[in-house]
Design a protein around this motif. Structure first.
Motif, PDB file in Angstrom:
ATOM      1  N   LYS A   1      33.544  22.471  30.258  1.00  0.00           N
ATOM      2  CA  LYS A   1      32.367  23.035  29.588  1.00  0.00           C
ATOM      3  C   LYS A   1      31.474  23.791  30.574  1.00  0.00           C
ATOM      4  N   TYR A   2      31.290  23.186  31.753  1.00  0.00           N
ATOM      5  CA  TYR A   2      30.417  23.827  32.735  1.00  0.00           C
ATOM      6  C   TYR A   2      31.039  25.132  33.245  1.00  0.00           C
ATOM      7  N   ALA A   3      32.352  25.104  33.460  1.00  0.00           N
ATOM      8  CA  ALA A   3      33.032  26.307  33.938  1.00  0.00           C
ATOM      9  C   ALA A   3      32.960  27.420  32.891  1.00  0.00           C
ATOM     10  N   LEU A   4      33.107  27.017  31.644  1.00  0.00           N
ATOM     11  CA  LEU A   4      33.036  27.981  30.548  1.00  0.00           C
ATOM     12  C   LEU A   4      31.626  28.588  30.469  1.00  0.00           C
ATOM     13  N   ALA A   5      30.607  27.733  30.591  1.00  0.00           N
ATOM     14  CA  ALA A   5      29.232  28.223  30.534  1.00  0.00           C
ATOM     15  C   ALA A   5      28.975  29.226  31.663  1.00  0.00           C
ATOM     16  N   LEU A   6      29.500  28.931  32.851  1.00  0.00           N
ATOM     17  CA  LEU A   6      29.355  29.873  33.974  1.00  0.00           C
ATOM     18  C   LEU A   6      29.994  31.218  33.631  1.00  0.00           C
ATOM     19  N   ALA A   7      31.234  31.149  33.146  1.00  0.00           N
ATOM     20  CA  ALA A   7      31.999  32.386  32.899  1.00  0.00           C
ATOM     21  C   ALA A   7      31.336  33.254  31.840  1.00  0.00           C
ATOM     22  N   ILE A   8      30.819  32.620  30.759  1.00  0.00           N
ATOM     23  CA  ILE A   8      30.268  33.462  29.691  1.00  0.00           C
ATOM     24  C   ILE A   8      28.787  33.791  29.898  1.00  0.00           C
ATOM     25  N   SER A   9      28.210  33.325  31.001  1.00  0.00           N
ATOM     26  CA  SER A   9      26.825  33.692  31.286  1.00  0.00           C
ATOM     27  C   SER A   9      26.737  35.003  32.054  1.00  0.00           C
ATOM     28  N   ARG A  10      27.880  35.594  32.334  1.00  0.00           N
ATOM     29  CA  ARG A  10      27.858  36.909  32.980  1.00  0.00           C
ATOM     30  C   ARG A  10      27.964  37.991  31.921  1.00  0.00           C
ATOM     31  N   LYS A  11      27.256  39.094  32.159  1.00  0.00           N
ATOM     32  CA  LYS A  11      27.360  40.210  31.219  1.00  0.00           C
ATOM     33  C   LYS A  11      28.509  41.107  31.668  1.00  0.00           C
ATOM     34  N   ALA A  12      29.696  40.555  31.704  1.00  0.00           N
ATOM     35  CA  ALA A  12      30.853  41.302  32.192  1.00  0.00           C
ATOM     36  C   ALA A  12      31.530  42.042  31.036  1.00  0.00           C
ATOM     37  N   LYS A  13      32.283  43.077  31.371  1.00  0.00           N
ATOM     38  CA  LYS A  13      33.025  43.811  30.333  1.00  0.00           C
ATOM     39  C   LYS A  13      34.138  42.943  29.775  1.00  0.00           C
ATOM     40  N   LEU A  14      34.801  42.251  30.686  1.00  0.00           N
ATOM     41  CA  LEU A  14      35.908  41.395  30.263  1.00  0.00           C
ATOM     42  C   LEU A  14      35.695  39.990  30.801  1.00  0.00           C
ATOM     43  N   ILE A  15      35.800  39.014  29.915  1.00  0.00           N
ATOM     44  CA  ILE A  15      35.714  37.620  30.336  1.00  0.00           C
ATOM     45  C   ILE A  15      37.056  36.972  30.029  1.00  0.00           C
ATOM     46  N   VAL A  16      37.659  36.364  31.022  1.00  0.00           N
ATOM     47  CA  VAL A  16      38.939  35.710  30.768  1.00  0.00           C
ATOM     48  C   VAL A  16      38.786  34.196  30.895  1.00  0.00           C
ATOM     49  N   LEU A  17      39.378  33.474  29.967  1.00  0.00           N
ATOM     50  CA  LEU A  17      39.314  32.015  29.976  1.00  0.00           C
ATOM     51  C   LEU A  17      40.732  31.479  29.923  1.00  0.00           C
ATOM     52  N   ASP A  18      41.085  30.700  30.924  1.00  0.00           N
ATOM     53  CA  ASP A  18      42.437  30.178  30.983  1.00  0.00           C
ATOM     54  C   ASP A  18      42.473  28.750  30.440  1.00  0.00           C
ATOM     55  N   GLU A  19      43.155  28.561  29.338  1.00  0.00           N
ATOM     56  CA  GLU A  19      43.348  27.220  28.765  1.00  0.00           C
ATOM     57  C   GLU A  19      42.054  26.398  28.704  1.00  0.00           C
ATOM     58  N   PRO A  20      41.009  26.909  28.072  1.00  0.00           N
ATOM     59  CA  PRO A  20      39.753  26.145  28.070  1.00  0.00           C
ATOM     60  C   PRO A  20      39.857  24.805  27.347  1.00  0.00           C
ATOM     61  N   LEU A  21      40.888  24.629  26.520  1.00  0.00           N
ATOM     62  CA  LEU A  21      40.994  23.384  25.742  1.00  0.00           C
ATOM     63  C   LEU A  21      41.977  22.386  26.341  1.00  0.00           C
ATOM     64  N   ASP A  22      42.613  22.792  27.433  1.00  0.00           N
ATOM     65  CA  ASP A  22      43.678  21.964  27.985  1.00  0.00           C
ATOM     66  C   ASP A  22      43.134  20.661  28.576  1.00  0.00           C
ATOM     67  N   GLY A  23      43.748  19.551  28.211  1.00  0.00           N
ATOM     68  CA  GLY A  23      43.398  18.255  28.797  1.00  0.00           C
ATOM     69  C   GLY A  23      42.017  17.756  28.425  1.00  0.00           C
ATOM     70  N   VAL A  24      41.469  18.285  27.334  1.00  0.00           N
ATOM     71  CA  VAL A  24      40.106  17.958  26.939  1.00  0.00           C
ATOM     72  C   VAL A  24      40.160  17.163  25.637  1.00  0.00           C
ATOM     73  N   ASP A  25      39.322  16.116  25.516  1.00  0.00           N
ATOM     74  CA  ASP A  25      39.388  15.284  24.313  1.00  0.00           C
ATOM     75  C   ASP A  25      38.855  16.050  23.098  1.00  0.00           C
ATOM     76  N   PRO A  26      39.182  15.565  21.887  1.00  0.00           N
ATOM     77  CA  PRO A  26      38.840  16.320  20.666  1.00  0.00           C
ATOM     78  C   PRO A  26      37.344  16.634  20.509  1.00  0.00           C
ATOM     79  N   VAL A  27      36.481  15.724  20.935  1.00  0.00           N
ATOM     80  CA  VAL A  27      35.041  15.980  20.779  1.00  0.00           C
ATOM     81  C   VAL A  27      34.616  17.137  21.694  1.00  0.00           C
ATOM     82  N   ALA A  28      35.074  17.081  22.940  1.00  0.00           N
ATOM     83  CA  ALA A  28      34.734  18.147  23.883  1.00  0.00           C
ATOM     84  C   ALA A  28      35.370  19.469  23.451  1.00  0.00           C
ATOM     85  N   ARG A  29      36.552  19.381  22.866  1.00  0.00           N
ATOM     86  CA  ARG A  29      37.215  20.577  22.358  1.00  0.00           C
ATOM     87  C   ARG A  29      36.348  21.302  21.344  1.00  0.00           C
TER      88      ARG A  29
END
Lengths: 229, 125
Positions: A132-160
């Motif tokens: 979650k923290y890594a995702l928040a960092l990545a999408i807090s940039r006003k970048a043209k392209l944001i890439v997210l690698d397997e954001p749901l991998d190994g994460v429990d259903p609630v966090a998903r």
């Protein structure tokens, strides 16, 4: 628009990516879906310049990707990139010093949405919290392209669920989001367009709502149909 | 998490939910709809999908937008009845198709329906 043209990459004896071609439009959330080891991460690492392609090109709004343009792409291919002893705030400060387009206010707002606090130590975070923290960092940039690698991998259903919510509320239509996953069902509701990947070969599948209407099936079913022998 | 049905566009499923809220009275004429972002977050979908929802509601004359303020429920007289009838027609159509597959005649169907209705009434009393 991000234009990926004929990108290939091999490691010693194995070809990881064969002639990958994608066109990613602004304001869209695009999925790159396929099993582990199919080449998804290789492509993302090329996009964030962690890896060099053997051939092919990537361009942003018609300009070839160069060191100067690299700053237009935001992405975390691994969430373990900051020293463990750091706090979330420390990581964000480091991030801010690297990237002019980082929006600290937005980052704090997103953190709050997923119940994380800036003074938490990175070493104390669970896998789901880290994601979650890594995702928040990545999408807090006003970048043209944001890439997210397997954001749901190994994460429990609630966090998903929280991660999906964070992407849907945090996504800015000024950018393009490319998300990879082997969990097709979970990601389907977020996507505008989808590509499938298997054995390093990428296939354009189309607009997700159109697929649902015309093929009357989920992406998961479609994936199995496309690759049925 | 809201469960979507496979094979039907997500925006149409959200439109149906919102219509349901209008029928049940949860949303009334003049009420302001949540923003695109709020609805996206609620259903964990893409903001683009929610924009399609708003376009569809507008096309069906169920809402109107005021620039910079938001989107509001348009409840014209008779509209609520129309919505109810539209939903009821779908349910009935479905029911008739399924019961015909079982080989029921119209009379069989009416009788079975009557019985079921009575039974239900008893349970509720």
């Amino acid at each position: 628009m991000i234009d990926i043209q004929g990108v290939s990459k091999g490691y010693q004896r194995k070809t990881a990516l064969k002639n990958a071609t994608m066109k990613l439009k602004q304001g869209k959330i695009v999925g790159l879906l396929g099993p582990n080891g199919s080449g998804k991460t290789t492509l993302l690492r090329i996009l964030v310049s962690e890896l060099r392609a053997d051939s092919g090109s990537v361009s942003i709004d018609g300009k070839k990707l160069s060191p100067a343009l690299k700053a237009n792409i935001s992405g975390l291919t691994t969430s373990d990139f900051m020293p463990d002893g750091m706090t979330i705030q420390g990581a964000a400060d480091t991030y801010e010093s690297f990237f002019n387009d980082f929006d600290m206010e937005r980052f704090h707002q997103l953190l709050k949405e997923v119940d994380l606090s800036p003074d938490m130590k990175i070493s104390s975070l669970s896998k789901g919290m880290k994601s979650k923290y890594a995702l928040a960092l990545a999408i807090s940039r006003k970048a043209k392209l944001i890439v997210l690698d397997e954001p749901l991998d190994g994460v429990d259903p609630v966090a998903r669920e929280e991660i999906l919510r964070l992407i849907s509320s945090g996504f800015s239509q000024d950018s393009t989001l490319l998300v990879t996953s082997h969990l097709i069902n979970e990601l389907e509701r977020l996507l505008d367009e989808v590509y499938f990947i298997r054995d390093g070969e990428i296939r354009y599948i189309g607009d997700v709502e159109t697929i649902r209407a015309e093929k009357k099936m989920s992406l998961d079913e479609l994936y199995r149909e496309v690759y049925r022998r | 998490m809201f469960k979507f049905v496979d094979g039907i566009p997500i925006y149409l499923q959200i439109v149906k939910e919102i219509k349901g809220s209008m029928i049940s009275g949860k949303l009334k004429g003049g009420d302001k709809l949540p923003s695109v972002r709020e609805i996206a977050e609620q259903y964990q979908v893409n903001p683009n999908t929610v924009q399609r929802v708003f376009m569809e509601l507008d096309k069906q004359s169920l809402t109107y937008s005021e620039r910079g303020i938001g989107t509001f429920v348009k409840m014209e007289p008779g509209l609520l009845e129309d919505l109810k009838n539209e939903e009821a027609a779908k349910v009935i159509q479905n029911f008739i198709e399924e019961i015909q597959k079982l080989g029921y005649s119209k009379n069989d169907m009416l009788k079975a329906l009557d019985n079921a209705w009575l039974k239900r009434g008893e349970q509720h009393d």
